[in-house]
Design a protein around this motif. Structure first.
Motif, mmCIF file in Angstrom:
data_model
loop_
_atom_site.group_PDB
_atom_site.id
_atom_site.type_symbol
_atom_site.label_atom_id
_atom_site.label_comp_id
_atom_site.label_asym_id
_atom_site.label_seq_id
_atom_site.Cartn_x
_atom_site.Cartn_y
_atom_site.Cartn_z
ATOM 1 N N SER A 1 52.748 -11.465 -51.759
ATOM 2 C CA SER A 1 53.874 -11.539 -50.833
ATOM 3 C C SER A 1 53.661 -12.673 -49.840
ATOM 4 O O SER A 1 52.561 -13.230 -49.727
ATOM 5 N N THR A 2 54.717 -13.034 -49.129
ATOM 6 C CA THR A 2 54.618 -14.116 -48.150
ATOM 7 C C THR A 2 55.157 -13.666 -46.791
ATOM 8 O O THR A 2 55.985 -12.764 -46.707
ATOM 9 N N GLU A 3 54.656 -14.320 -45.773
ATOM 10 C CA GLU A 3 55.158 -14.138 -44.409
ATOM 11 C C GLU A 3 55.464 -15.513 -43.839
ATOM 12 O O GLU A 3 54.664 -16.443 -43.964
ATOM 13 N N THR A 4 56.629 -15.643 -43.227
ATOM 14 C CA THR A 4 57.040 -16.908 -42.636
ATOM 15 C C THR A 4 57.307 -16.700 -41.147
ATOM 16 O O THR A 4 57.930 -15.705 -40.753
ATOM 17 N N VAL A 5 56.823 -17.627 -40.337
ATOM 18 C CA VAL A 5 56.971 -17.480 -38.894
ATOM 19 C C VAL A 5 57.105 -18.866 -38.262
ATOM 20 O O VAL A 5 56.513 -19.839 -38.742
ATOM 21 N N GLU A 6 57.904 -18.949 -37.205
ATOM 22 C CA GLU A 6 58.016 -20.184 -36.437
ATOM 23 C C GLU A 6 57.017 -20.145 -35.285
ATOM 24 O O GLU A 6 57.035 -19.195 -34.490
ATOM 25 N N PRO A 7 56.118 -21.132 -35.162
ATOM 26 C CA PRO A 7 55.166 -21.110 -34.046
ATOM 27 C C PRO A 7 55.866 -21.299 -32.707
ATOM 28 O O PRO A 7 56.652 -22.227 -32.530
ATOM 29 N N ARG A 8 55.593 -20.369 -31.798
ATOM 30 C CA ARG A 8 56.191 -20.406 -30.461
ATOM 31 C C ARG A 8 55.155 -20.733 -29.394
ATOM 32 O O ARG A 8 55.480 -21.338 -28.363
ATOM 33 N N ASN A 9 53.933 -20.284 -29.591
ATOM 34 C CA ASN A 9 52.821 -20.587 -28.698
ATOM 35 C C ASN A 9 51.635 -20.974 -29.571
ATOM 36 O O ASN A 9 51.346 -20.293 -30.559
ATOM 37 N N LEU A 10 50.959 -22.053 -29.218
ATOM 38 C CA LEU A 10 49.752 -22.462 -29.924
ATOM 39 C C LEU A 10 48.640 -22.588 -28.896
ATOM 40 O O LEU A 10 48.789 -23.292 -27.890
ATOM 41 N N LEU A 11 47.538 -21.909 -29.166
ATOM 42 C CA LEU A 11 46.423 -21.848 -28.220
ATOM 43 C C LEU A 11 45.127 -22.166 -28.954
ATOM 44 O O LEU A 11 44.895 -21.655 -30.049
ATOM 45 N N ASN A 12 44.291 -22.989 -28.340
ATOM 46 C CA ASN A 12 42.984 -23.309 -28.899
ATOM 47 C C ASN A 12 41.899 -22.750 -27.994
ATOM 48 O O ASN A 12 41.791 -23.157 -26.829
ATOM 49 N N ALA A 13 41.114 -21.826 -28.518
ATOM 50 C CA ALA A 13 39.949 -21.353 -27.784
ATOM 51 C C ALA A 13 38.877 -22.436 -27.793
ATOM 52 O O ALA A 13 38.808 -23.266 -28.705
ATOM 53 N N GLY A 14 38.058 -22.436 -26.782
ATOM 54 C CA GLY A 14 36.967 -23.395 -26.705
ATOM 55 C C GLY A 14 35.740 -22.762 -26.103
ATOM 56 O O GLY A 14 35.831 -21.779 -25.348
ATOM 57 N N TYR A 15 34.570 -23.300 -26.462
ATOM 58 C CA TYR A 15 33.300 -22.767 -25.953
ATOM 59 C C TYR A 15 33.238 -21.261 -26.191
ATOM 60 O O TYR A 15 32.906 -20.481 -25.304
ATOM 61 N N ALA A 16 33.586 -20.884 -27.422
ATOM 62 C CA ALA A 16 33.836 -19.474 -27.746
ATOM 63 C C ALA A 16 32.764 -18.878 -28.650
ATOM 64 O O ALA A 16 33.023 -17.947 -29.397
ATOM 65 N N GLY A 17 31.537 -19.406 -28.586
ATOM 66 C CA GLY A 17 30.452 -18.813 -29.350
ATOM 67 C C GLY A 17 30.115 -17.417 -28.859
ATOM 68 O O GLY A 17 30.263 -17.116 -27.664
ATOM 69 N N ARG A 18 29.668 -16.568 -29.754
ATOM 70 C CA ARG A 18 29.291 -15.196 -29.383
ATOM 71 C C ARG A 18 28.116 -15.217 -28.405
ATOM 72 O O ARG A 18 28.042 -14.377 -27.509
ATOM 73 N N ASN A 19 27.185 -16.167 -28.592
ATOM 74 C CA ASN A 19 26.025 -16.301 -27.705
ATOM 75 C C ASN A 19 26.361 -17.328 -26.621
ATOM 76 O O ASN A 19 26.319 -18.524 -26.851
ATOM 77 N N GLN A 20 26.684 -16.857 -25.441
ATOM 78 C CA GLN A 20 27.125 -17.765 -24.385
ATOM 79 C C GLN A 20 25.978 -18.584 -23.793
ATOM 80 O O GLN A 20 26.213 -19.609 -23.159
ATOM 81 N N ASP A 21 24.708 -18.166 -24.000
ATOM 82 C CA ASP A 21 23.579 -19.010 -23.603
ATOM 83 C C ASP A 21 23.565 -20.288 -24.439
ATOM 84 O O ASP A 21 23.326 -21.387 -23.925
ATOM 85 N N ASP A 22 23.841 -20.159 -25.750
ATOM 86 C CA ASP A 22 23.934 -21.336 -26.610
ATOM 87 C C ASP A 22 25.113 -22.208 -26.194
ATOM 88 O O ASP A 22 25.036 -23.437 -26.253
#
Length: 224
Positions: free
Chosen positions: A10-31
Motif C-alpha cells: 500500500s502507499t501513503e501520500t502526504v504534503e510536507p507542511r513542517n520540515l525539521l532537522n534534529a542536530g547534535y542528537a546522539g544518544r550519548n550526549q558526552d560524545d
C-alpha cells in the motif's frame, strides 16, 4: 507531495507542511559535547542547547535522485525520518533520509547550511509502531560512491519517541510534519565531498531495507 510504499504494497501520500532537522542528537550526549568541541575548531558555531532542532523550508523535503549544489564542499548525512500522517502514534511513518548540507555555510550558521539543499527521503517506509519494539537494532549506513562513510544503528541516536514528545509539546504533531533525526559519526579519513551518496536503513529481524541515493550536480558558475 511525498509518496511512500509500505511493506504490504500500500502507499501513503502526504504534503510536507513542517520540515525539521534534529542536530547534535546522539544518544550519548558526552560524545556530542566532544563533537561540538571538534567542530568549534573548524569554525562551526556551537548550538545554544543540545539536542537542537532546526526548522527547514518544507519544499526541501524531496524524493529525488539528483541534488544541485553551488560548489564542491557539500555533503550528506545518514539519518532516519518521521513522517506524521495523523494525530496518533499509529499515524507515524519511519523512513530513511539523507540531509545534504552546505559545509561552507555551516561555519556561519548550521540552520542556513541545512536550508541550502534538500533533505532526500526514501520512497519506502515502515509504520513506526511495527518496528518500535526493536528500533535500536535497526542499522544505519551510508556510502560515498562505493566507500562506506557512516556505520551505526538507530540506537546511536535519540529515539523517535523522544522527538514525538517534542513535536507534541510544540504543537507540531500534525499531518505533514517531517522530522529528520540528526546523524551518526563519519569514518575518519573518508572524503565526504564526492558526487554520490547512498543511505540504507536495515531491520535485522526481517532483513527488509529502506534506501535513498542520489548524485550531486554542480550548477553553472554565476555571472555577476
Amino acid at each position: 507531495m511525498l509518496t511512500f510504499t509500505l511493506p504490504d504494497g500500500s502507499t501513503e501520500t502526504v504534503e510536507p507542511r513542517n520540515l525539521l532537522n534534529a542536530g547534535y542528537a546522539g544518544r550519548n550526549q558526552d560524545d556530542v559535547a566532544h563533537h561540538i568541541a571538534e567542530l568549534a575548531e573548524l569554525g562551526v558555531p556551537a548550538p545554544s542547547v543540545t539536542p537542537a532542532m532546526y526548522p527547514i523550508s518544507p519544499y526541501l523535503a524531496q524524493q529525488t535522485d539528483a541534488v544541485h549544489v553551488q560548489h564542491g564542499r557539500t555533503s550528506g548525512e545518514a539519518e532516519w525520518a518521521l513522517v506524521i500522517l495523523g494525530d496518533t502514534d499509529d499515524d507515524v511513518l519511519l523512513t530513511v533520509a539523507c540531509d545534504h548540507t552546505d559545509r561552507e555555510l555551516e561555519v556561519h550558521s548550521v540552520a542556513w547550511s541545512k536550508n541550502a539543499s534538500p533533505d532526500v527521503l526514501g520512497t519506502s517506509a515502515w509504520r513506526l509502531t511495527d518496528v518500535a519494539d526493536r528500533i535500536d537494532d535497526i542499522t544505519l549506513n551510508a556510502w560515498v560512491g562505493d566507500t562506506p562513510i557512516q556505520t551505526g544503528s538507530l540506537g546511536d541516536l535519540l529515539a523517535p519517541k523522544y522527538w514525538l514528545d517534542v513535536l507534541r509539546e510544540r504543537g507540531l504533531f500534525t499531518r505533514g510534519t517531517v522530522l529528520l533525526s540528526g546523524t551518526i559519526s563519519m569514518h575518519p579519513g573518508v572524503d565526504q565531498f564526492t558526487d554520490s551518496w547512498k543511505v540504507e536503513m536495515r531491520d535485522p529481524a526481517t532483513s527488509n531495507a529502506l534506501t535513498c541515493e542520489y548524485r550531486t550536480i554542480l550548477m553553472p558558475a554565476p555571472i555577476g
